[in-house]
Design a protein around this motif. Structure first.
Motif, PDB file in Angstrom:
ATOM      1  N   MET A   1       2.903  -5.949 -40.175  1.00 55.25           N
ATOM      2  CA  MET A   1       2.748  -5.055 -39.043  1.00 55.25           C
ATOM      3  C   MET A   1       3.864  -5.325 -38.031  1.00 55.25           C
ATOM      4  O   MET A   1       4.144  -6.450 -37.675  1.00 55.25           O
ATOM      5  N   SER A   2       4.450  -4.279 -37.577  1.00 54.15           N
ATOM      6  CA  SER A   2       5.582  -4.370 -36.668  1.00 54.15           C
ATOM      7  C   SER A   2       5.115  -4.459 -35.214  1.00 54.15           C
ATOM      8  O   SER A   2       4.064  -3.961 -34.849  1.00 54.15           O
ATOM      9  N   PHE A   3       5.906  -5.094 -34.391  1.00 59.29           N
ATOM     10  CA  PHE A   3       5.668  -5.171 -32.945  1.00 59.29           C
ATOM     11  C   PHE A   3       5.947  -3.778 -32.378  1.00 59.29           C
ATOM     12  O   PHE A   3       7.041  -3.255 -32.548  1.00 59.29           O
ATOM     13  N   PRO A   4       4.988  -3.125 -31.722  1.00 58.98           N
ATOM     14  CA  PRO A   4       5.170  -1.750 -31.248  1.00 58.98           C
ATOM     15  C   PRO A   4       6.306  -1.613 -30.227  1.00 58.98           C
ATOM     16  O   PRO A   4       6.496  -2.469 -29.361  1.00 58.98           O
ATOM     17  N   GLU A   5       7.050  -0.520 -30.337  1.00 55.59           N
ATOM     18  CA  GLU A   5       8.180  -0.275 -29.443  1.00 55.59           C
ATOM     19  C   GLU A   5       7.734  -0.227 -27.978  1.00 55.59           C
ATOM     20  O   GLU A   5       8.469  -0.663 -27.086  1.00 55.59           O
ATOM     21  N   GLU A   6       6.537   0.271 -27.717  1.00 52.84           N
ATOM     22  CA  GLU A   6       6.044   0.340 -26.337  1.00 52.84           C
ATOM     23  C   GLU A   6       5.970  -1.046 -25.708  1.00 52.84           C
ATOM     24  O   GLU A   6       6.266  -1.220 -24.528  1.00 52.84           O
ATOM     25  N   LEU A   7       5.580  -2.041 -26.499  1.00 54.52           N
ATOM     26  CA  LEU A   7       5.519  -3.406 -25.986  1.00 54.52           C
ATOM     27  C   LEU A   7       6.907  -3.972 -25.733  1.00 54.52           C
ATOM     28  O   LEU A   7       7.105  -4.771 -24.814  1.00 54.52           O
ATOM     29  N   VAL A   8       7.873  -3.551 -26.531  1.00 54.88           N
ATOM     30  CA  VAL A   8       9.260  -3.981 -26.301  1.00 54.88           C
ATOM     31  C   VAL A   8       9.713  -3.466 -24.934  1.00 54.88           C
ATOM     32  O   VAL A   8      10.271  -4.217 -24.129  1.00 54.88           O
ATOM     33  N   TRP A   9       9.456  -2.175 -24.664  1.00 51.93           N
ATOM     34  CA  TRP A   9       9.801  -1.595 -23.354  1.00 51.93           C
ATOM     35  C   TRP A   9       9.112  -2.349 -22.225  1.00 51.93           C
ATOM     36  O   TRP A   9       9.720  -2.626 -21.191  1.00 51.93           O
ATOM     37  N   ASP A  10       7.826  -2.666 -22.403  1.00 54.87           N
ATOM     38  CA  ASP A  10       7.085  -3.403 -21.367  1.00 54.87           C
ATOM     39  C   ASP A  10       7.741  -4.755 -21.084  1.00 54.87           C
ATOM     40  O   ASP A  10       7.899  -5.148 -19.923  1.00 54.87           O
ATOM     41  N   LYS A  11       8.112  -5.480 -22.138  1.00 55.99           N
ATOM     42  CA  LYS A  11       8.746  -6.798 -21.973  1.00 55.99           C
ATOM     43  C   LYS A  11      10.098  -6.679 -21.267  1.00 55.99           C
ATOM     44  O   LYS A  11      10.418  -7.469 -20.383  1.00 55.99           O
ATOM     45  N   ILE A  12      10.895  -5.678 -21.668  1.00 57.49           N
ATOM     46  CA  ILE A  12      12.208  -5.477 -21.042  1.00 57.49           C
ATOM     47  C   ILE A  12      12.036  -5.146 -19.565  1.00 57.49           C
ATOM     48  O   ILE A  12      12.710  -5.730 -18.705  1.00 57.49           O
ATOM     49  N   ASN A  13      11.158  -4.214 -19.251  1.00 59.35           N
ATOM     50  CA  ASN A  13      10.953  -3.807 -17.858  1.00 59.35           C
ATOM     51  C   ASN A  13      10.412  -4.952 -17.011  1.00 59.35           C
ATOM     52  O   ASN A  13      10.838  -5.139 -15.864  1.00 59.35           O
ATOM     53  N   ASP A  14       9.501  -5.736 -17.566  1.00 60.60           N
ATOM     54  CA  ASP A  14       8.958  -6.884 -16.838  1.00 60.60           C
ATOM     55  C   ASP A  14      10.055  -7.917 -16.565  1.00 60.60           C
ATOM     56  O   ASP A  14      10.165  -8.440 -15.459  1.00 60.60           O
ATOM     57  N   GLY A  15      10.871  -8.179 -17.577  1.00 64.39           N
ATOM     58  CA  GLY A  15      11.961  -9.135 -17.398  1.00 64.39           C
ATOM     59  C   GLY A  15      12.977  -8.658 -16.371  1.00 64.39           C
ATOM     60  O   GLY A  15      13.461  -9.439 -15.555  1.00 64.39           O
ATOM     61  N   TRP A  16      13.279  -7.363 -16.401  1.00 61.22           N
ATOM     62  CA  TRP A  16      14.265  -6.802 -15.467  1.00 61.22           C
ATOM     63  C   TRP A  16      13.811  -6.987 -14.026  1.00 61.22           C
ATOM     64  O   TRP A  16      14.618  -7.320 -13.161  1.00 61.22           O
ATOM     65  N   THR A  17      12.520  -6.809 -13.761  1.00 58.91           N
ATOM     66  CA  THR A  17      12.027  -6.933 -12.382  1.00 58.91           C
ATOM     67  C   THR A  17      12.152  -8.364 -11.869  1.00 58.91           C
ATOM     68  O   THR A  17      12.211  -8.582 -10.658  1.00 58.91           O
ATOM     69  N   ARG A  18      12.215  -9.346 -12.771  1.00 62.38           N
ATOM     70  CA  ARG A  18      12.311 -10.741 -12.364  1.00 62.38           C
ATOM     71  C   ARG A  18      13.744 -11.261 -12.342  1.00 62.38           C
ATOM     72  O   ARG A  18      13.982 -12.401 -11.975  1.00 62.38           O
ATOM     73  N   MET A  19      14.706 -10.426 -12.732  1.00 62.65           N
ATOM     74  CA  MET A  19      16.104 -10.866 -12.776  1.00 62.65           C
ATOM     75  C   MET A  19      16.738 -10.870 -11.392  1.00 62.65           C
ATOM     76  O   MET A  19      16.428 -10.035 -10.545  1.00 62.65           O
ATOM     77  N   SER A  20      17.662 -11.801 -11.214  1.00 61.91           N
ATOM     78  CA  SER A  20      18.483 -11.807 -10.002  1.00 61.91           C
ATOM     79  C   SER A  20      19.534 -10.698 -10.138  1.00 61.91           C
ATOM     80  O   SER A  20      19.709 -10.111 -11.214  1.00 61.91           O
ATOM     81  N   ARG A  21      20.261 -10.453  -9.077  1.00 57.08           N
ATOM     82  CA  ARG A  21      21.317  -9.435  -9.113  1.00 57.08           C
ATOM     83  C   ARG A  21      22.378  -9.777 -10.167  1.00 57.08           C
ATOM     84  O   ARG A  21      22.825  -8.910 -10.919  1.00 57.08           O
TER      85      ARG A  21
END
Length: 57
Positions: A1-21
């Motif tokens: 079973m593959s990791f759903p693409e929606e969860l990939v987007w969630d992880k990317i967006n969550d990480g982006w909000t925690r990144m410095s400039r």
């Protein structure tokens, strides 16, 4: 079973909000549209960035 693409987007967006400039600047330079790859010696995975020969998944 593959990791759903929606969860990939969630992880990317969550990480982006925690990144410095500076981290966001780097991310913008290396990111790519996520794509499911099969890396030699590994199962299928979502590739989200490339940095030279380094694959970020």
């Amino acid at each position: 079973m593959s990791f759903p693409e929606e969860l990939v987007w969630d992880k990317i967006n969550d990480g982006w909000t925690r990144m410095s400039r500076k981290q966001r600047f780097l991310w913008e330079a290396i990111k790519r549209m996520q794509e499911e790859w099969e890396l030699r010696g590994y199962d299928r995975c979502w590739v989200v960035a490339l940095m030279g020969p380094t694959v970020i998944y």
